[in-house]
Design a protein around this motif. Sequence first.
Motif, short mmCIF file in Angstrom:
data_model
loop_
_atom_site.label_atom_id
_atom_site.label_comp_id
_atom_site.label_asym_id
_atom_site.label_seq_id
_atom_site.Cartn_x
_atom_site.Cartn_y
_atom_site.Cartn_z
N MET A 1 0.85 -1.18 0.00
CA MET A 1 0.00 0.00 0.00
C MET A 1 0.89 1.23 0.00
O MET A 1 1.86 1.32 0.74
CB MET A 1 -0.93 -0.04 1.20
N SER A 2 0.57 2.21 -0.79
CA SER A 2 1.41 3.39 -0.96
C SER A 2 1.21 4.44 0.12
O SER A 2 2.04 5.29 0.32
CB SER A 2 1.16 4.00 -2.33
N SER A 3 0.10 4.39 0.82
CA SER A 3 -0.22 5.44 1.77
C SER A 3 -0.73 4.85 3.07
O SER A 3 -1.55 3.94 3.08
CB SER A 3 -1.26 6.36 1.14
N ASN A 4 -0.24 5.37 4.17
CA ASN A 4 -0.67 4.92 5.49
C ASN A 4 -1.94 5.67 5.86
O ASN A 4 -1.90 6.88 6.08
CB ASN A 4 0.45 5.20 6.50
N PRO A 5 -3.10 4.99 5.96
CA PRO A 5 -4.35 5.68 6.28
C PRO A 5 -4.31 6.35 7.65
O PRO A 5 -5.04 7.30 7.90
CB PRO A 5 -5.41 4.58 6.22
N CYS A 6 -3.45 5.88 8.55
CA CYS A 6 -3.34 6.47 9.88
C CYS A 6 -2.81 7.90 9.83
O CYS A 6 -3.01 8.66 10.77
CB CYS A 6 -2.43 5.64 10.77
N GLU A 82 1.63 1.96 19.47
CA GLU A 82 1.19 0.57 19.45
C GLU A 82 -0.18 0.37 18.83
O GLU A 82 -0.55 -0.75 18.49
CB GLU A 82 1.20 0.02 20.88
N PHE A 83 -0.95 1.43 18.68
CA PHE A 83 -2.31 1.31 18.14
C PHE A 83 -2.29 1.07 16.64
O PHE A 83 -1.56 1.71 15.90
CB PHE A 83 -3.11 2.59 18.44
N GLY A 84 -3.10 0.14 16.17
CA GLY A 84 -3.28 -0.08 14.74
C GLY A 84 -2.02 -0.39 13.98
O GLY A 84 -1.77 0.17 12.92
N LEU A 85 -1.24 -1.30 14.50
CA LEU A 85 0.05 -1.61 13.87
C LEU A 85 -0.07 -2.11 12.43
O LEU A 85 0.84 -1.95 11.64
CB LEU A 85 0.83 -2.61 14.73
N ARG A 86 -1.20 -2.71 12.08
CA ARG A 86 -1.37 -3.24 10.72
C ARG A 86 -2.06 -2.25 9.79
O ARG A 86 -2.15 -2.48 8.60
CB ARG A 86 -2.14 -4.55 10.76
N ALA A 87 -2.52 -1.14 10.32
CA ALA A 87 -3.24 -0.15 9.50
C ALA A 87 -2.41 0.37 8.33
O ALA A 87 -2.96 0.60 7.26
CB ALA A 87 -3.74 0.99 10.36
N GLY A 92 -7.27 -3.07 9.27
CA GLY A 92 -7.71 -2.53 10.54
C GLY A 92 -7.92 -3.63 11.56
O GLY A 92 -7.70 -4.80 11.29
N ASP A 93 -8.33 -3.24 12.74
CA ASP A 93 -8.68 -4.19 13.78
C ASP A 93 -9.96 -3.68 14.45
O ASP A 93 -10.53 -2.68 14.02
CB ASP A 93 -7.55 -4.39 14.79
N GLU A 94 -10.43 -4.36 15.48
CA GLU A 94 -11.69 -4.01 16.11
C GLU A 94 -11.67 -2.59 16.68
O GLU A 94 -12.63 -1.83 16.52
CB GLU A 94 -12.03 -5.02 17.20
N ALA A 95 -10.59 -2.21 17.35
CA ALA A 95 -10.50 -0.88 17.94
C ALA A 95 -10.48 0.20 16.86
O ALA A 95 -11.14 1.24 16.98
CB ALA A 95 -9.27 -0.76 18.83
N CYS A 96 -9.75 -0.05 15.80
CA CYS A 96 -9.69 0.89 14.67
C CYS A 96 -11.08 1.03 14.05
O CYS A 96 -11.55 2.15 13.80
CB CYS A 96 -8.68 0.40 13.65
N ALA A 97 -11.74 -0.09 13.80
CA ALA A 97 -13.08 -0.06 13.20
C ALA A 97 -14.06 0.69 14.09
O ALA A 97 -14.89 1.47 13.60
CB ALA A 97 -13.57 -1.48 12.94
N SER A 98 -13.96 0.49 15.40
CA SER A 98 -14.83 1.19 16.35
C SER A 98 -14.60 2.70 16.30
O SER A 98 -15.56 3.48 16.28
CB SER A 98 -14.57 0.65 17.76
N LEU A 105 -16.94 6.68 9.49
CA LEU A 105 -16.01 6.16 8.49
C LEU A 105 -16.10 4.65 8.38
O LEU A 105 -16.31 3.97 9.38
CB LEU A 105 -14.57 6.56 8.86
N ALA A 106 -15.92 4.13 7.20
CA ALA A 106 -15.92 2.68 6.98
C ALA A 106 -14.67 2.07 7.57
O ALA A 106 -13.63 2.74 7.65
CB ALA A 106 -15.98 2.40 5.48
N PRO A 107 -14.73 0.81 7.98
CA PRO A 107 -13.52 0.15 8.49
C PRO A 107 -12.49 -0.01 7.38
O PRO A 107 -12.84 0.04 6.19
CB PRO A 107 -14.01 -1.20 8.98
#
Length: 108
Positions: A1-6, A82-87, A92-98, A105-107
Motif C-alpha cells: 500500500m502506498s499510503s498509510n491511512p493512519c 502501538e495502536f493499529g500496527l497493521r493499519a 484494521g482491527d476491532e478498535a480501529c473499526a470502532s 467512516l468505513a472500516p
Amino acid sequence: MSSNPCLSCGACCASFRVDFAVEELQSEGGCVPDGLTVELNARLCRMRGTDHAAPRCAALVGTVGVQAGCGIYEWRPAPCREFGLRAPLGIGDEACASARARHGLAPL
C-alpha cells in the motif's frame, strides 16, 4: 500500500483515552511534550483532551476522516505507537473499526 491511512484519518485520536508512563514526558527524559498532557498520579499521565465526553487529543491537527494528523507524530507516546500496527498495510482491527465508525467512516 502506498499510503498509510493512519496519517490522515485521526479517528483513534478522537475516540480513546491515552494514558502512559510519566517517563515518556520530555521533563523526564522522554519525547512527549509535557504541555499536552495532564498528570494522573506519580506514575501515569494522559494526553490532554482524551478524557472528555467527546475525546480529541490536544495533539490532533485537522479534521477527522478528511485530513488529520498527529502534531507530535515523532514524539507520540507508546499507546499511540502501538495502536493499529497493521493499519499501514490497510488492515484494521476491532478498535480501529470502532473509532472509525464513531466518526462515520468505513472500516479499513
